[in-house]
Design an enzyme around this catalytic site. Structure first.
Site, PDB file in Angstrom:
ATOM      1  N   CYS A 139     -11.148  37.338 -22.696  1.00  0.00           N
ATOM      2  CA  CYS A 139     -10.963  37.375 -24.595  1.00  0.00           C
ATOM      3  C   CYS A 139      -9.756  36.641 -24.845  1.00  0.00           C
ATOM      4  O   CYS A 139      -9.767  35.992 -26.116  1.00  0.00           O
ATOM      5  CB  CYS A 139     -12.688  38.314 -24.777  1.00  0.00           C
ATOM      6  N   HIS A 142       0.296  43.868 -22.168  1.00  0.00           N
ATOM      7  CA  HIS A 142      -0.071  43.399 -21.272  1.00  0.00           C
ATOM      8  C   HIS A 142      -0.193  44.970 -20.674  1.00  0.00           C
ATOM      9  O   HIS A 142       1.110  45.452 -20.394  1.00  0.00           O
ATOM     10  CB  HIS A 142       0.710  42.688 -20.753  1.00  0.00           C
ATOM     11  N   HIS A 175      -7.232  38.947 -44.413  1.00  0.00           N
ATOM     12  CA  HIS A 175      -7.857  38.543 -43.886  1.00  0.00           C
ATOM     13  C   HIS A 175      -7.512  38.948 -42.414  1.00  0.00           C
ATOM     14  O   HIS A 175      -6.834  39.145 -42.051  1.00  0.00           O
ATOM     15  CB  HIS A 175      -8.689  37.010 -43.546  1.00  0.00           C
ATOM     16  N   HIS A 209     -11.744  40.604 -32.586  1.00  0.00           N
ATOM     17  CA  HIS A 209     -11.825  40.280 -32.072  1.00  0.00           C
ATOM     18  C   HIS A 209     -14.129  40.099 -31.549  1.00  0.00           C
ATOM     19  O   HIS A 209     -13.824  41.496 -31.606  1.00  0.00           O
ATOM     20  CB  HIS A 209     -12.099  39.548 -30.278  1.00  0.00           C
ATOM     21  N   HIS A 213     -23.076  38.475 -34.842  1.00  0.00           N
ATOM     22  CA  HIS A 213     -24.905  38.812 -35.207  1.00  0.00           C
ATOM     23  C   HIS A 213     -25.332  36.600 -34.721  1.00  0.00           C
ATOM     24  O   HIS A 213     -26.543  36.459 -34.162  1.00  0.00           O
ATOM     25  CB  HIS A 213     -25.491  38.534 -36.518  1.00  0.00           C
ATOM     26  N   ASN A 243     -20.779  37.701 -28.437  1.00  0.00           N
ATOM     27  CA  ASN A 243     -19.846  37.265 -27.545  1.00  0.00           C
ATOM     28  C   ASN A 243     -19.402  35.866 -27.079  1.00  0.00           C
ATOM     29  O   ASN A 243     -19.419  35.666 -25.661  1.00  0.00           O
ATOM     30  CB  ASN A 243     -19.449  38.491 -27.132  1.00  0.00           C
TER      31      ASN A 243
END
Length: 511
Positions: free
Chosen positions: A243, A322, A406, A410, A439, A443
Site C-alpha cells: 500500500c 524499509h 494537512h 493511509h 468510510h 482501503n
C-alpha cells in the site's frame, strides 16, 4: 469524612464547587503552558530577525550621518581596487551560474484524479455478508469473524467491489481481472487527461504500481497501448510493494524528471481484487477481504517551469523507510497459501507494533527536513538529558502540526488511523480526511492518500503555502512519506470522487 459525605448526599452544590476548584487550576495550567510554548516557538522562529534588528538600526544611523565627502572618498578607493572588484564579481557570477545549473529542478503536481466506480458496484455490508454466505466457502466461525470486522472497520455502506465479486459464485478469471484493471486505470486517466489537456505524445515517463496483479503484457503496457503513447516513453511497472507503493512511484517519477528535462510523468496507483480474494477460513487472511475495495488514482507531474502557474502543488520531500532486513517486519504482511492450498494475504498480529517502529524511523529522517528549529532544539535537548542524566525520561514527540497543515494517513484500517492520531498527537480534524475516505471508499491500497487529498480540496481547506504530509505503509515492511506544498488556493478538480457526496461529510462514526 463527614464533610465529604455531605457533599455527595446533599443537593450537589458543594460537590460541584469542589470539582470546579480542582478543574480550574488544571485548565489554567494547560492554557498557560500552551501560550508559553507558542511564545517559545515564535521567539526561536524569529530569533535571526530579532538579532539582526539592532544591527540594522546601527547601520541606518551610520548611513544617515554619512556626508557627500565620505562617499567621494569611498569611490576613489574603489577605483584603485578595480582588479579586486572584477575578480570578486567574476567569482560571484561563476558561483551563481554553477548553483543555477546544478540545483534540482522543482517537481510540480499539475493535477490528479481518482476513479469513481459506478453505483452498481456498491457493496453494502448486508450484500457482502449475503454473498459470502452463498459462496459456501466460509464456515460459520469465519462468517461471524467477517461480520465483526466489518462492524468495527470504519467502512460505510457505499464502498465498491469489482464486477466479478457481485456474481454468485464469483467469476474469477484473468479476463475479469484485466477488465477491473482497465476500468480503474483508464477511468482515472481519462479524467486526468480531460482536466489537464495534456497530449499523449508529451508524456515522457509512466510509472504504474499494483501489488498483486502483474499480467503479461504489463499494466503499463496496457496504458501505452490504450492511449498510443510515444515509442521512447520510459515506462515502469512496480509490483508486490504494498500500500505504500504510491509514494515509491512518485519518488521514481521524481528521479526520472530530474534526469529528463522538459517533460511530463504520469503515476498510476491501483490494486486488483478480482484474482486476490481469499476463499478460505484462516482468520488472519480474511481481514483483507473485509477492508480492501476498488479504487485507483492518476497523477500528472511536470518539471516544466511554465507549468508552475497552473499546478496545484510542488513536491518538497520524499522519505522512504524499509525494514525488510528484519524477519518479523518482512513477514507481517505476507502472501501465502493456507493449509487447504488457498492463496491470500496474511496479516500478522504484530503488524501495528512493527508499523509504529517503522514510522518512528521514518519521522526521525523526515523531522529535520520539515520541523521548525524550535521543535528540533526541544527534541535534541530531551535526547541529551535522556542519554546523560536519566534514561527513564520519555522521548520528546515533536509537534508535526507546526510543520504541516494537512495529513493524509493511509486509510489502511481504523486501527492504523487511531494509532497515528494518538502517537502524533493529532486532532480529529487532522485525521478527518483519512477516516472519511475509509468510510466512503474503504482501503483502496496505494491510491487512498489521493482520495484523502481530494477530500481536503473538496472541503475548500487547501490554501496557498499549506503543507501536506502523505503517509503510507506497505508490505516489506515499509513506511513512506511525501510532502507537498500548495502553490495556490486549491479548488477540487472537475469530476472529483467527492463531488456528489461531500456535503454529507464528515459523518459520525460508531464502532
Amino acid at each position: 469524612m463527614d464533610g465529604a459525605g455531605d457533599s455527595r448526599h446533599g443537593d450537589g452544590s458543594v460537590g460541584v464547587q469542589i470539582r470546579q476548584t480542582r478543574i480550574l487550576p488544571d485548565f489554567l495550567q494547560s492554557v498557560n503552558l500552551k501560550y508559553v510554548k507558542l511564545g517559545y516557538h515564535y521567539l526561536i522562529s524569529n530569533l535571526l530577525a530579532l538579532c539582526l534588528l539592532p544591527l540594522a538600526v546601527v547601520i541606518s544611523v551610520e548611513a544617515s550621518q554619512t556626508d557627500p565627502e565620505d562617499l567621494r572618498q569611498l569611490w576613489i578607493h574603489l577605483q584603485y581596487n578595480l582588479v579586486s572588484i572584477i575578480a570578486c564579481s567574476a567569482v560571484l557570477v561563476f558561483g551563481l551560474t554553477v548553483y543555477v545549473m546544478t540545483r534540482p529542478r522543482p517537481i510540480y503536481l499539475v493535477d490528479f484524479s481518482c476513479y469513481l466506480p459506478p453505483d452498481r458496484l456498491k457493496v453494502p455490508v448486508s450484500r457482502f455478508m449475503n454473498h459470502s454466505t452463498l459462496t459456501g466457502d466460509f464456515d460459520e466461525s469465519s462468517l461471524e469473524f467477517q461480520r465483526k470486522i466489518l462492524e468495527r472497520s470504519g467502512l460505510g455502506e457505499d464502498t465498491y467491489l469489482p464486477e466479478a465479486m457481485h456474481h454468485v459464485p464469483p467469476t474469477i478469471s484473468m479476463a475479469a481481472a484485466r477488465e477491473e484493471a482497465e476500468q480503474v486505470m483508464f477511468g482515472a486517466l481519462d479524467k486526468l487527461f480531460t482536466n489537464t489537456n495534456v497530449k499523449a505524445k508529451d508524456i515522457g515517463v509512466l510509472v504504474v504500481n499494483c501489488s498483486l496483479f502483474n499480467p503479461t503484457p504489463s499494466l503499463s503496457a496496457m496504458i501505452v497501448n490504450k492511449y498510443k503513447l510515444r515509442g521512447n516513453i520510459r515506462s515502469y511497472n512496480l509490483g508486490g510493494m504494498g500500500c505504500s507503493a504510491g509514494v515509491i512511484a512518485v519518488d521514481l517519477a521524481k528521479d526520472m524528471l530530474l534526469v529528463h528535462r522538459n517533460t511530463y510523468a504520469v503515476v498510476v496507483s491501483t490494486e486488483n481484487i478480482t484474482q486476490n480474494w481469499y476463499f478460505g477460513n484462516k482468520k488472519a487472511m480474511l481481514i483483507p477481504n473485509c477492508l480492501f475495495r476498488v479504487g485507483g488514482s492518476a497523477v500528472l507531474l511536470s518539471n516544466k517551469s511554465r507549468d508552475k502557474r497552473r499546478s496545484k502543488y510542488r513536491l518538497s520531500h520524499v522519505v522512504r523507510t524499509h525494514r525488510g532486513a528484519d524477519d518479523k517486519a518482512f513477514r507481517c504482511v505476507y502472501q501465502e497459501q493456507d493449509d487447504t492450498g488457498r492463496t491470500g494475504v496474511s496479516l500478522s498480529k504484530e503488524l501495528m507494533a512493527i508499523a509504529g517502529e517503522t514510522l518512528k524511523t521514518n519521522i526521525t529522517t523526515l523531522g529535520p527536513l520539515v520541523l521548525p528549529i524550535s521543535e528540533q532544539i526541544l527534541f535534541f535537548l530531551t535526547l541529551v538529558v535522556k542519554k546523560l542524566f536519566n534514561g527513564k525520561v520519555k522521548p520528546y514527540i515533536p509537534d508535526f502540526k507546526l510543520a504541516f497543515e494537512h495529513f493524509c494517513i493511509h486509510a489502511g484500517g481504523r486501527a492504523v488511523i487511531d494509532e497515528l492520531e494518538k502517537n502524533l498527537q493529532l486532532s480529529p480534524v487532522h485525521v478527518e480526511a483519512s477516516r472519511m475516505t475509509l468510510h466512503r471508499f474503504g482501503n483502496t491500497s496505494s491510491s487512498s492518500i489521493w482520495y484523502e487529498l481530494a477530500y481536503i480540496e473538496a472541503k475548500g481547506r487547501m490554501r496557498r503555502g499549506n503543507r501536506v504530509w502523505q503517509i503510507a505503509f506497505g508490505s516489506g515492511f515499509k513506511c513512506n512519506s511525501a510532502v507537498w506544498e500548495a502553490l495556490r488556493n486549491v479548488k477540487p478538480s472537475k469530476d472529483s470522487p467527492w463531488e456528489d457526496c461531500i456535503d454529507k461529510y464528515p459523518v459520525t462514526l460508531s464502532y
